[in-house]
Design an enzyme around this catalytic site. Structure first.
Site: not given
Length: 580
Positions: A314-316
């Site tokens: 995801g956004s990491t």
């Protein structure tokens, strides 16, 4: 006249009797000689036979008799080596060996075993009579284990029964003082004291040591009556010193366990790295198991999620994409992008909280899928793919930890379609391990130079060789953005990662779970957070993943608090000065 005749007759008779006496004497002498000669011959034959037998016994049959002696009385026994100790970085034991006994039987010697003895033996060894008889009745064997790793008290009770053919030998049993807390790092051994999982398996040869050999004499009950010499002493295994700090391991385990139970999640993992050296200070998973008692352990409990399991980050992933764009000079922190939803290959890309325009810094702080995908499109597919490979995706971290995952990544930049580039920029269409993500963030804590990861303590005089991924300036610019993600008032998604007294930085991640052919599941998520502290001078890199939490599922809600609960106590343990 008559008188003369009688006299001559007398003399004749006397003469005949003399001759008869002589004959009798001669016969007697002859018989005595024959008998003496027979005795002599018999004595010679007997002596020859005895000498021949002695020669045979000392030459031709010597090897056979020696084997019989060794089998019946004299034995060469193994002197078991003690397996090496595994310790944490502060020499606290994580795995040690304790002496135990194992009972074995030579079924060919059980001629006079009674039912009472069988029943008593079964009771002492906590076995059923049927189980015991199955072992005792293997008459085609001369060595059968009855029960292994029993207590010294049980072994003494078996000895006291004095049953011919039943013996015990000393062995060692592995004990893990930290139990379930360090189970996924240390692993465990099998019944033969050989490594089966974790560090025990990875270092089995070094931990094993070398058994010794000793010559002994036993009596009929198998008791040692004399040690006749040590042919080779036992050499104990090496001590393995890990990078793990057992204090931080306990902190991380309790923080993760509490959150998994609180969110009713399927499971979770956390990894803590030394931001300066890349040493693994902690790696925990939940659910877990107790390596001292694995009877109820399932494969799900034993599986090391942090090193083996794959998830879409995801956004990491976004800070890594932005770092490369800054490094190439194609954007600055203040470059503005149109962030209204748009379509790529028929797929609508949109944000949870829509905003028409954002700077690069805002794209990270507010976690914009639209913005980061447009940044990714400013790179060529080849540059984008090559960079991700340099960061370590699609390949093992290199710790040599058993089962370490490579992840799922496109095999060539030529395979990248526009939708792949967009999806990968915000952490889809690529699968990683939590260990890979923790390592990737070391490039932010080391001026763009990514550290190698180690499970073993590094000497303080050794400076790890890192790999320069982006320029120091680009890493510094992203560090500034990530510190705002956790600040109050900046509108970031990671405010629950704050730690009292310390600055923090990091990125939240939330991703639908991919079920392969079944596609993405609407109500199944992974929430994650990867960051470091203190933000001004990083000492720890911490990555947290919560698998399928129920109710709230965003990484900023379910994973960021675990980061906080680990970072605060751990920084105090290490004596890091507060900077806030």
């Amino acid at each position: 006249m008559l008188a003369n005749q009688q006299i001559r007759k007398f003399y004749s008779l006397a003469e005949n009797m003399g001759s008869y006496t002589q004959i009798r004497s001669a016969d007697k002498a002859q018989h005595t000689f024959s008998r003496s000669r027979g005795i002599l011959i018999f004595a010679i034959v007997l002596t020859t036979a005895i000498l021949g037998r002695l020669i045979y016994l000392n030459t031709v049959s010597n090897h056979f008799l020696e084997n019989q002696l060794n089998t019946r009385i004299s034995r060469v026994v193994k002197i078991p080596a003690m397996r090496g100790v595994i310790t944490d970085r502060n020499n606290n034991p994580l795995a040690v060996s304790t002496p135990v006994a194992s009972v074995w039987v030579d079924p060919t010697e059980l001629d006079n075993l009674t039912n009472d003895q069988v029943n008593k033996l079964a009771t002492v060894l906590n076995m059923t009579v049927a189980e015991l008889n199955a072992k005792l009745n293997q008459k085609d064997k001369t060595f059968v284990y009855i029960k292994r790793a029993i207590s010294p008290e049980q072994a003494k009770l078996v000895d006291d029964m004095q049953i011919d053919g039943i013996y015990n030998i000393q062995e060692f049993k592995r004990y893990y003082p930290s139990g379930e807390v360090a189970a996924h790092v240390v692993g465990f051994n099998n019944i033969d004291d050989r490594g089966s999982e974790g560090i025990e398996y990875a270092n089995d040869k070094n931990l094993l040591g070398h058994d010794g050999v000793q010559q002994i004499l036993r009596d009929r009950q198998g008791r040692v009556i004399e040690n006749t010499g040590t042919a080779r002493p036992a050499t104990n295994g090496d001590t393995i010193t890990l990078s793990i700090d057992n204090r931080i391991q306990y902190v991380a385990y309790n923080a993760l366990k509490n959150q998994v139970e609180k969110t009713h999640a399927k499971g979770g993992s956390a990894v803590v790295l030394d931001a300066k050296t890349g040493e693994v200070l902690s790696m925990v998973n939940y659910p877990t198991y107790n390596p001292n008692n694995r009877e109820k352990a399932t494969l799900d409990m034993i599986r090391n999620r942090a090193a083996i399991d794959l998830y879409e980050p995801g956004s990491t992933m976004k800070p890594l994409v932005v770092a490369k764009a800054l490094d190439l000079g194609i954007v600055t922190p203040d470059t503005v992008f149109n962030t209204i939803p748009y379509s790529v290959s028929g797929h609508l890309i949109k944000d949870v909280h829509t905003s028409p325009r954002m700077t690069v810094s805002q794209i990270i702080i507010k976690s914009s899928d639209v913005g980061v995908s447009k940044i990714a499109f400013k790179m060529t597919p080849q540059t984008f793919w090559t960079y991700d490979r340099e960061v370590g995706f699609g390949q093992k971290v290199g710790t040599h930890f058993p089962g370490e995952a490579k992840g799922i990544f496109k095999s060539s930049w030529k395979d990248l379609r526009p939708l792949d580039v967009a999806s990968m920029s915000y952490g889809y269409a690529v699968s990683v391990s939590l260990m890979q993500m923790a390592r990737a963030y070391t490039l932010f804590t080391n001026n763009g130079c990514m550290l190698p990861i180690s499970f073993y303590k590094i000497d303080s005089n050794i400076t790890p060789t890192c790999k320069q991924i982006v320029k120091p300036k680009a890493a510094e610019q992203v560090r500034d953005m990530l510190s705002k993600v956790t600040e109050d008032g900046a509108g970031g998604t990671g405010r629950l990662a704050q730690v009292e007294g310390y600055t923090t930085a990091g990125k939240t991640g939330t991703a639908h779970k991919n079920r392969g052919k079944a596609g993405y599941l609407a109500n199944s998520y992974v929430g994650s957070f990867v960051g470091y502290a203190p933000a001004t001078n990083p000492r720890l890199v911490i990555a947290v993943m919560i698998d399928e939490p129920r109710g709230q599922y965003f990484g900023g809600v379910v994973a960021a608090p675990v980061f906080s609960d680990i970072a605060g106590p751990s920084l105090h343990i290490l004596g890091v000065k507060q900077d806030k």
